[in-house]
Design an enzyme around this catalytic site. Sequence first.
Site, short mmCIF file in Angstrom:
data_model
loop_
_atom_site.label_atom_id
_atom_site.label_comp_id
_atom_site.label_asym_id
_atom_site.label_seq_id
_atom_site.Cartn_x
_atom_site.Cartn_y
_atom_site.Cartn_z
N CYS A 135 0.84 -1.20 0.00
CA CYS A 135 0.00 0.00 0.00
C CYS A 135 0.87 1.25 0.00
O CYS A 135 1.41 1.64 1.04
CB CYS A 135 -0.93 0.00 1.21
SG CYS A 135 -2.01 1.45 1.29
N CYS A 165 -0.48 4.04 2.19
CA CYS A 165 -0.27 3.81 3.63
C CYS A 165 1.18 4.09 4.03
O CYS A 165 1.43 4.70 5.07
CB CYS A 165 -0.60 2.36 3.99
SG CYS A 165 -2.24 1.80 3.47
N ASP A 166 2.12 3.63 3.23
CA ASP A 166 3.52 3.58 3.67
C ASP A 166 4.48 4.46 2.88
O ASP A 166 5.66 4.56 3.22
CB ASP A 166 4.03 2.14 3.63
CG ASP A 166 3.23 1.22 4.54
OD1 ASP A 166 2.80 1.69 5.61
OD2 ASP A 166 3.02 0.05 4.18
#
Length: 331
Positions: A147, A150-151
């Site tokens: 992701c 997300c990261d």
Amino acid sequence: MESNPSILTFQLTMEHQKCLIIGSGPAGYTAAIYAGRANLSPVLYCGLQMGGQLTQTTTVENFPGYPEGVDGNEMMMQLRQQAERFGCDMRDGIIEKVDFSKRPYVVTTDRGVEVEADTVIIATGASAKYLGLDDEKKYNGMGVSACATCDGFFYRKKTVAVVGGGDTACEEAIYLAQLCKKVYMIVRKPFLRASDVMQKRVFDNEKIEVLFEHNTLGLYGEDGVEGAHVVRRKGEPDEERYDLPIDGFFLAIGHKPNTDVFREFVALDETGYIRTIDGTPRVASAADPTKALPGVFAAGDCADPVYRQAIVAAGSGCKAALEAERYLQTL
């Protein structure tokens, strides 16, 4: 005739619940919080991965309410505790069979327990597809991610690689290019499968370099990913193997929604995501996708092929619980 003491016989009594939630994570736990506060006495089966995909993430920085970020496991535990505070009965176990042919609905766990339910909230999530390399597990949370949204923040001004050649991979690469100094796209085919618009955006971005006809053989690094072992034109006479220095390795080869157990009764799209009615959490019937399956609702990534974000999943869990409460009032 004397009974054989070595044979243990018992009878299971089927239990009846107002609201059954299948799956944990932000969607399942949020549904449990709202259902609990509505005095529905929800029962939640956690599934294969208690807490969902976020338990595989080290730090979550884009969920509102955590200005300094929060460990994924810690956040999921807090959501679980909040749901328990409002009376949710949390249970380990996997739902292996469902019967939505008549009401009340019946589900069967991997331990053979059968539960009747007036309403069912499906929050089973979706699992990211991986290449199957041992190194993906070894460096999970240490440079391997599925992701970018997300990261990606953790790789500002660093070099990363994105695996995949479809629209999702292109979107991930373009997003990462806003943060990173260099983005490689590792593409197995000699072409991108993405739409023409997405391809143009990739090729016009000077930070993105597409490595066509490349496969990843493994990853390396001491305390995290420092590079990837790759091969160009694998199996061909001009095959070339080399090491590609990178700081992060992002998988973008798709997700598989965890919905197979519902296939007989629930309408799914071509990739297995649950179809819902008119933008609501109401689940479409497999028998007639234009009609809702009464009392069955979906929340989170199992019904979301587009966003797949924790905050979106939590919101959909709220909606599913509210719909379940309203449905129960009609019975």
